[in-house]
Design an enzyme around this catalytic site. Structure first.
Site, PDB file in Angstrom:
ATOM      1  N   GLU A 206       7.240  58.042  -5.205  1.00  0.00           N
ATOM      2  CA  GLU A 206       8.328  57.324  -4.549  1.00  0.00           C
ATOM      3  C   GLU A 206       7.786  56.345  -3.504  1.00  0.00           C
ATOM      4  OE1 GLU A 206      10.484  60.563  -2.959  1.00  0.00           O
ATOM      5  OE2 GLU A 206      11.378  61.163  -4.887  1.00  0.00           O
ATOM      6  N   HIS A 207       8.655  55.481  -3.006  1.00  0.00           N
ATOM      7  CA  HIS A 207       8.247  54.482  -2.018  1.00  0.00           C
ATOM      8  C   HIS A 207       7.721  55.144  -0.741  1.00  0.00           C
ATOM      9  CE1 HIS A 207       9.695  50.986  -4.204  1.00  0.00           C
ATOM     10  NE2 HIS A 207      10.844  51.609  -4.432  1.00  0.00           N
ATOM     11  N   ALA A 208       6.720  54.518  -0.145  1.00  0.00           N
ATOM     12  CA  ALA A 208       6.194  55.008   1.125  1.00  0.00           C
ATOM     13  C   ALA A 208       7.296  54.931   2.190  1.00  0.00           C
ATOM     14  CB  ALA A 208       4.991  54.175   1.556  1.00  0.00           C
TER      15      ALA A 208
END
Length: 565
Positions: A206-208
């Site tokens: 997933e996105h940081a």
């Protein structure tokens, strides 16, 4: 409980394990002291944050706490209630207790007299990497089966074909399309569908939350970059057909408006509430950046370019003809940096690049994104994205990762792709292309790394997808150059791979993106069964969704159905 690959029994001692979901574990806190204690925790993802209160534990009391173990956690114990957050000026009873906790594990934390605390493992956690191995083996088996089916089918029809019938191989080939470009675009759209489907719920996919580069963070910039690569190819083709620049610019404008409007319409999938409808988004940024980059390139493009004879000028000619575009790009960079580091933002320090909320011990709670967040909030108001990744780690307010101000450096991203495309249209030898692309990849990677000091949180400009920072532009462009080099060499130079089926996906990327965005809650693409509380079941579901869209792309390619905006 859960799937067999991540199985754990329903009960463990007096604990109900079915109340845990993915990336959760039980922390059993045992107090051996005569006074109440307060437990605080801190996720490793929350940089420069205070510890957050979790639970009060009475004298000689035992309490069970569910802990998110997607990232490493630290704990502190206080002998008094210091509030929701424990700041640096507070004295802890037990300070900075660290231990690696895993999914569905059970851990005992014992608080002893004399300010001693310890954590031991009571139940071993499950291995969350096993689902990836299993799903990968299933995908490999599926690909092998599909290839065997296609081979047998072709062999069957080959034996039944009339020998006097003209075969496909004898038909004169049409203008050769660079398959590696479609393949890179296909890789980007397939990864985008996979991560938008949840990516199995893995934290690193997933996105940081803010700074850093996770798997999902490279997908969107790859799209921006490959869009830029295709601009000089398309422009050159149209100019060679004597299409007037005025017509080309008009088509660029129309395409940009289409992309923007489609993006706005997709934002209303969950309900068209005009008071809070999100204005910006992925396709909207595509439209804006495409318009700027393609318009500038078209204006300064020449009908017929002849390579000069002088050795140095000939070697750098693909850069030389891009001087006006680079002047425009560096103007955008300078404007962005001046505003980012010089604009006074109420209540925030100049040049602040953090997520606000708990960051910096909560000193700049409302400053998410600094100048970027301030400008987007002032222009868009309630029409910005309400659930940024930083919200769940830093307790930050709303922020749009595809807002207006970020379009400046996103356009630079596209122009770097245009430079790659100019190399492609200027030089015909594959060695010249690969050498130049490799140099661009190396230089951009080093410059991007220098800006962030090759670290996650340090450096003048950290790598940050939410802000679309300059280091993010350089680092992801570097990765894109190297990906194209590999695909180009394997597919177009050595013909070791046709690019299929990813090439088919790249040729219908817009259909796949719109389709998966509009149908993401519907059968047969998505489904739910049981608790859906393990990585295996979530990974199986999002892999099924991705493969289904790949088969749709293969079918559209077979039927010769292609759509572009």
């Amino acid at each position: 409980m859960g799937s067999w690959i991540e199985y754990t029994q329903s009960k463990w001692r007096d604990l109900d394990m079915e109340k845990l979901t993915r990336d959760e574990a039980y922390l059993k806190v045992i107090s051996n002291v005569d006074s109440p204690m307060w437990l605080y925790s801190l996720s490793a993802d929350c940089y420069l944050c205070p510890f957050t209160q979790v639970k009060k534990i009475g004298p000689h009391e035992t309490k069970h706490v569910k802990i998110n173990v997607a990232t490493k956690n630290s704990f502190e114990v206080y002998d008094r209630d210091v509030g929701t957050y424990a700041f640096n000026n507070e004295t802890a009873y037990c300070k900075d207790i660290r231990s690696s906790l895993g999914e569905f594990g059970v851990y005992n934390m014992t608080i002893y007299p004399d300010k001693v605390c310890s954590i031991v493992t009571d139940k071993t956690p499950v291995n969350t990497l096993l689902p990836i191995v299993l799903i990968a083996l299933l995908v490999i088996a599926l690909v092998a089966f599909a290839n065997a089916f296609v081979f047998m089918r072709e062999k069957y029809f080959r034996t039944r074909r009339d020998p006097n019938e003209e075969s496909d191989e004898t038909v004169a080939p049409t203008t050769r399309r660079l398959s590696s470009l479609d393949t890179v675009r296909g890789i980007a759209i397939v990864l985008m569908i996979f991560v938008n489907g949840g990516g199995g719920g893995y934290h690193w996919i997933e996105h940081a939350p803010w700074n850093g580069l996770h798997f999902a963070d490279i997908v969107f910039p790859f799209f921006m970059w490959i869009m830029g690569v295709c601009i000089p190819i398309s422009t050159k083709s149209q100019l060679n057909r004597n299409i007037a620049k005025k017509s080309i610019l008009y088509n660029i404008l129309v395409r940009s408006i289409k992309l923007f409007l489609i993006g706005v319409f997709l934002n209303s999938v969950s309900g068209p509430n005009l008071e809070t409808l999100r204005i910006m988004g992925v396709l909207q940024r595509f439209g804006i950046c495409y318009f700027l980059a393609a318009s500038v390139h078209t204006i300064f493009s020449k009908h017929h370019d002849i390579l000069p004879q002088a050795l140095v000028k000939r070697s750098l000619y693909d850069i030389f003809v891009m001087i006006p575009q680079w002047i425009f790009a560096w103007t955008l960079v300078v404007v962005h940096l001046v505003i980012t580091f010089g604009l006074p933002v109420p209540g925030c320090p100049k040049g602040y690049l953090g997520p606000g909320g708990k960051h910096e011990m909560g000193a700049y709670n409302a400053c998410i994104g600094g100048a970027t967040g301030y400008i987007d909030d002032a222009i868009l108001g309630n029409h910005i994205y309400q659930h940024p990744t930083a919200k769940y780690i830093y307790d930050s307010k709303a922020f749009d990762p595809e807002g207006i101000f970020g379009c400046l450096l996103s356009t630079v991203h596209v122009i770097i792709g245009v430079q790659c495309g100019m190399t492609l249209t200027t030089f015909t030898q594959w060695t010249s292309r690969v050498l130049r692309w490799s140099i661009w990849g190396l230089v951009l990677g080093l410059v991007g790394g220098a800006l962030c000091q090759f670290s996650k949180e340090d450096g003048l400009i950290p790598v940050n997808k939410n802000l679309w920072s300059l280091s993010f532009v350089f680092v992801t462009s570097s990765l894109a150059f190297f990906l194209l080099v590999v695909c180009y060499y394997l597919i177009d130079v050595k013909s070791h791979w046709s690019g299929a089926p990813l090439r088919h996906c790249g040729m219908n990327a817009i259909i796949m993106y719109i389709g998966h965005s509009a149908l993401h809650k519907m059968l047969p693409w998505h489904w739910r069964i049981g608790l859906m509380n393990t990585h295996f079941i979530l990974l199986l579901e999002c892999t099924w969704n991705t493969i289904l869209w790949v088969f749709i792309a293969i079918y559209l390619h077979h039927k010769k159905i292609f759509y572009t905006v």
